[in-house]
Design a protein around this motif. Structure first.
Motif, PDB file in Angstrom:
ATOM      1  N   THR A 161     -10.060  -1.180   5.520  1.00 43.25           N
ATOM      2  CA  THR A 161      -8.744  -0.867   6.083  1.00 43.25           C
ATOM      3  C   THR A 161      -7.872  -2.120   6.084  1.00 43.25           C
ATOM      4  O   THR A 161      -8.221  -3.109   6.741  1.00 43.25           O
ATOM      5  CB  THR A 161      -8.871  -0.340   7.523  1.00 43.25           C
ATOM      6  OG1 THR A 161      -9.693   0.823   7.527  1.00 43.25           O
ATOM      7  CG2 THR A 161      -7.506  -0.018   8.111  1.00 43.25           C
ATOM      8  N   CYS A 190       0.857  -1.201   0.000  1.00 41.32           N
ATOM      9  CA  CYS A 190       0.000   0.000   0.000  1.00 41.32           C
ATOM     10  C   CYS A 190       0.890   1.246   0.000  1.00 41.32           C
ATOM     11  O   CYS A 190       1.094   1.886   1.050  1.00 41.32           O
ATOM     12  CB  CYS A 190      -0.922   0.003   1.215  1.00 41.32           C
ATOM     13  SG  CYS A 190      -2.057  -1.402   1.282  1.00 41.32           S
ATOM     14  N   ASP A 242       0.599   4.259  -0.848  1.00 38.66           N
ATOM     15  CA  ASP A 242       0.038   5.563  -0.487  1.00 38.66           C
ATOM     16  C   ASP A 242      -0.224   5.712   1.013  1.00 38.66           C
ATOM     17  O   ASP A 242      -0.733   6.748   1.462  1.00 38.66           O
ATOM     18  CB  ASP A 242      -1.270   5.802  -1.244  1.00 38.66           C
ATOM     19  CG  ASP A 242      -1.063   5.902  -2.747  1.00 38.66           C
ATOM     20  OD1 ASP A 242       0.035   6.340  -3.157  1.00 38.66           O
ATOM     21  OD2 ASP A 242      -1.971   5.534  -3.503  1.00 38.66           O
ATOM     22  N   THR A 243       0.123   4.692   1.780  1.00 33.34           N
ATOM     23  CA  THR A 243      -0.131   4.721   3.223  1.00 33.34           C
ATOM     24  C   THR A 243       0.680   5.822   3.905  1.00 33.34           C
ATOM     25  O   THR A 243       1.894   5.912   3.743  1.00 33.34           O
ATOM     26  CB  THR A 243       0.234   3.357   3.863  1.00 33.34           C
ATOM     27  OG1 THR A 243      -0.588   2.348   3.294  1.00 33.34           O
ATOM     28  CG2 THR A 243       0.025   3.394   5.364  1.00 33.34           C
ATOM     29  N   LYS A 244      -0.002   6.632   4.686  1.00 37.38           N
ATOM     30  CA  LYS A 244       0.656   7.714   5.424  1.00 37.38           C
ATOM     31  C   LYS A 244       0.639   7.468   6.935  1.00 37.38           C
ATOM     32  O   LYS A 244       1.533   7.921   7.651  1.00 37.38           O
ATOM     33  CB  LYS A 244      -0.034   9.055   5.138  1.00 37.38           C
ATOM     34  CG  LYS A 244      -0.018   9.471   3.676  1.00 37.38           C
ATOM     35  CD  LYS A 244       1.392   9.827   3.250  1.00 37.38           C
ATOM     36  CE  LYS A 244       1.358  10.419   1.838  1.00 37.38           C
ATOM     37  NZ  LYS A 244       2.046   9.601   0.864  1.00 37.38           N
ATOM     38  N   THR A 245      -0.411   6.757   7.401  1.00 40.59           N
ATOM     39  CA  THR A 245      -0.538   6.516   8.843  1.00 40.59           C
ATOM     40  C   THR A 245      -0.883   5.049   9.100  1.00 40.59           C
ATOM     41  O   THR A 245      -1.672   4.443   8.374  1.00 40.59           O
ATOM     42  CB  THR A 245      -1.636   7.396   9.466  1.00 40.59           C
ATOM     43  OG1 THR A 245      -2.880   7.149   8.779  1.00 40.59           O
ATOM     44  CG2 THR A 245      -1.274   8.872   9.354  1.00 40.59           C
ATOM     45  N   VAL A 246      -0.282   4.503  10.153  1.00 37.06           N
ATOM     46  CA  VAL A 246      -0.524   3.108  10.534  1.00 37.06           C
ATOM     47  C   VAL A 246      -0.829   3.035  12.021  1.00 37.06           C
ATOM     48  O   VAL A 246      -0.114   3.610  12.849  1.00 37.06           O
ATOM     49  CB  VAL A 246       0.706   2.213  10.225  1.00 37.06           C
ATOM     50  CG1 VAL A 246       0.524   0.821  10.812  1.00 37.06           C
ATOM     51  CG2 VAL A 246       0.935   2.125   8.721  1.00 37.06           C
ATOM     52  N   GLU A 302      -8.739   6.369  12.466  1.00 32.31           N
ATOM     53  CA  GLU A 302      -7.681   7.373  12.471  1.00 32.31           C
ATOM     54  C   GLU A 302      -6.481   7.040  11.586  1.00 32.31           C
ATOM     55  O   GLU A 302      -5.522   7.824  11.524  1.00 32.31           O
ATOM     56  CB  GLU A 302      -7.188   7.593  13.912  1.00 32.31           C
ATOM     57  CG  GLU A 302      -8.269   8.144  14.839  1.00 32.31           C
ATOM     58  CD  GLU A 302      -7.829   8.259  16.289  1.00 32.31           C
ATOM     59  OE1 GLU A 302      -8.560   8.881  17.083  1.00 32.31           O
ATOM     60  OE2 GLU A 302      -6.757   7.706  16.634  1.00 32.31           O
ATOM     61  N   ASN A 303      -6.520   5.886  10.887  1.00 31.66           N
ATOM     62  CA  ASN A 303      -5.338   5.469  10.130  1.00 31.66           C
ATOM     63  C   ASN A 303      -5.691   4.861   8.775  1.00 31.66           C
ATOM     64  O   ASN A 303      -6.813   4.410   8.540  1.00 31.66           O
ATOM     65  CB  ASN A 303      -4.542   4.436  10.938  1.00 31.66           C
ATOM     66  CG  ASN A 303      -3.963   5.010  12.213  1.00 31.66           C
ATOM     67  OD1 ASN A 303      -2.920   5.640  12.197  1.00 31.66           O
ATOM     68  ND2 ASN A 303      -4.658   4.797  13.325  1.00 31.66           N
ATOM     69  N   ASP A 304      -4.680   4.839   7.898  1.00 28.50           N
ATOM     70  CA  ASP A 304      -4.853   4.238   6.575  1.00 28.50           C
ATOM     71  C   ASP A 304      -4.749   2.716   6.628  1.00 28.50           C
ATOM     72  O   ASP A 304      -5.317   2.021   5.782  1.00 28.50           O
ATOM     73  CB  ASP A 304      -3.773   4.765   5.618  1.00 28.50           C
ATOM     74  CG  ASP A 304      -3.823   6.277   5.464  1.00 28.50           C
ATOM     75  OD1 ASP A 304      -4.933   6.830   5.450  1.00 28.50           O
ATOM     76  OD2 ASP A 304      -2.749   6.894   5.360  1.00 28.50           O
ATOM     77  N   ALA A 305      -4.002   2.204   7.594  1.00 26.61           N
ATOM     78  CA  ALA A 305      -3.787   0.759   7.704  1.00 26.61           C
ATOM     79  C   ALA A 305      -3.505   0.402   9.157  1.00 26.61           C
ATOM     80  O   ALA A 305      -3.201   1.292   9.983  1.00 26.61           O
ATOM     81  CB  ALA A 305      -2.619   0.319   6.821  1.00 26.61           C
ATOM     82  N   ILE A 364       6.284   7.072   7.131  1.00 31.23           N
ATOM     83  CA  ILE A 364       4.946   6.698   7.595  1.00 31.23           C
ATOM     84  C   ILE A 364       4.846   6.947   9.102  1.00 31.23           C
ATOM     85  O   ILE A 364       5.717   6.511   9.870  1.00 31.23           O
ATOM     86  CB  ILE A 364       4.643   5.214   7.300  1.00 31.23           C
ATOM     87  CG1 ILE A 364       4.679   4.962   5.789  1.00 31.23           C
ATOM     88  CG2 ILE A 364       3.285   4.808   7.879  1.00 31.23           C
ATOM     89  CD1 ILE A 364       4.560   3.499   5.413  1.00 31.23           C
TER      90      ILE A 364
END
Length: 330
Positions: free
Chosen positions: A250, A166, A168-172, A222-225, A199
């Motif tokens: 998600t 992924c 494009d993930t910015k937040t985990v 609150e997160n992309d993944a 990230i």
């Protein structure tokens, strides 16, 4: 007559001395784990789930392969995920003076160390022994009656896999049980590796299964993944995580394949059977060769495999490269 009596006394003393030396040698052999007809091994497993079961199966197979099935008597008990049960089990093993304790998972190793400082303890399914046993500057040997195998997979490669699958993930959000120190260790380390990839990671610890749903819901919102490390409580409750993450589309990245099967899309995983087998080989060396656990290096999985959950990946529209193995194809 007096000379005869002195002679008889001298002969008797010589016989006693020889017998004493023989007994001492025999005792030394037994203490070193050699010249025994059979061995009693107490197996304590944290709870019943596939990863830990596979480790126990591998352990028993290795011990039987190395020592002979007819020379080993296993006693198996599971703590059902309860610390009190765990202490009861290992304390009974210690009181019964088993030849060796196999401790499957971190809480069991911790309880076993509290129960005995003399009986050899071989652990497995433990992520980081230094963290589990509170050893500062851990160098690979515990220096006490504990050794074993680790279930730690390369955390830098797991972090890289998130970026690969992924991009494009910015937040985990990292979801783990706060009661498991090894899970906290993994969360801290993965956070560093993700930061290197640009990230942002946030930890979402939960106390037990009762608050897992609310914590997972917050993490998803609150997160992309999500990333779920090797964690016994999470592995037992993957359905809760899946029920929150999948409807929200998600992706969940898992620390091991049991979690990936339940709620994840991919994992870089080890074989729990293999680390259990390696632990069994170590146990055989202790029992039959007299090796000292304090001097034995913790062993790690020799290889790691990329695996994916075909069902969830399809539902989320995620594709993986050809070097991934489908979990449901095994």
């Amino acid at each position: 007559m007096k000379k005869s009596i002195k002679r008889i006394v001298a002969i008797c003393l010589a016989v006693v001395l020889v017998g004493t030396v023989f007994a001492a040698c025999s005792s030394k052999d037994n203490e070193s784990g050699t010249n025994k007809d059979s061995y009693k091994i107490g197996i304590a497993q944290w709870e019943d789930h596939p990863a830990l079961n596979a480790a126990t199966e591998g352990f028993k197979k290795a011990v039987e392969d190395k020592l002979g099935a007819d020379k080993v008597d296993f006693e198996y008990n599971t703590a059902q995920g309860e610390t009190t049960n765990c202490s009861t089990i290992v304390n009974r093993y210690a009181a019964n003076k088993v030849d060796l304790i196999m401790a499957n998972a971190t809480p069991v190793v911790q309880s076993a160390v509290s129960a005995t400082k003399e009986i050899p303890i071989v652990g497995t399914s433990v992520t980081e022994y230094g963290v589990a046993l509170g050893i500062e500057n851990f160098s690979g040997k515990t220096g006490n009656n504990v050794t074993g195998t680790s279930d730690l997979a390369p955390l830098d490669q797991q972090a890289a896999m998130i970026k690969e699958i992924c991009p494009d993930t910015k937040t985990v959000g990292i979801v783990y049980c706060s009661g498991e120190p090894n899970s906290k260790y993994q969360a801290t380390e993965v956070t560093k590796y993700l930061a290197d990839l640009g990230i942002k990671a946030t930890e979402y610890p939960f106390a037990d299964s009762n608050d897992l749903q609310s914590i997972a819901t917050k993490a998803v919102s609150e997160n992309d993944a999500l990333y779920v490390p090797t964690d016994n409580v999470a592995a037992k409750n993957t359905g809760i995580i899946d029920a929150v993450a999948r409807p929200a589309k998600t992706p969940v990245f898992a620390g091991e394949e049991g979690i990936a099967k339940g709620c994840g899309i991919v994992t870089l995983t080890i074989s729990y059977y293999d680390i259990g087998y390696a632990a069994g080989e170590m146990a055989a060396q202790i029992l039959a060769e007299g090796k000292n656990p304090a001097d034995m290096e913790i062993r790690y999985a020799p290889q790691f495999t990329k695996k994916y959950n075909a069902e969830i990946c399809k539902e989320l529209g995620i594709s993986v490269s050809d070097d991934f193995v489908a979990l449901d194809a095994e």
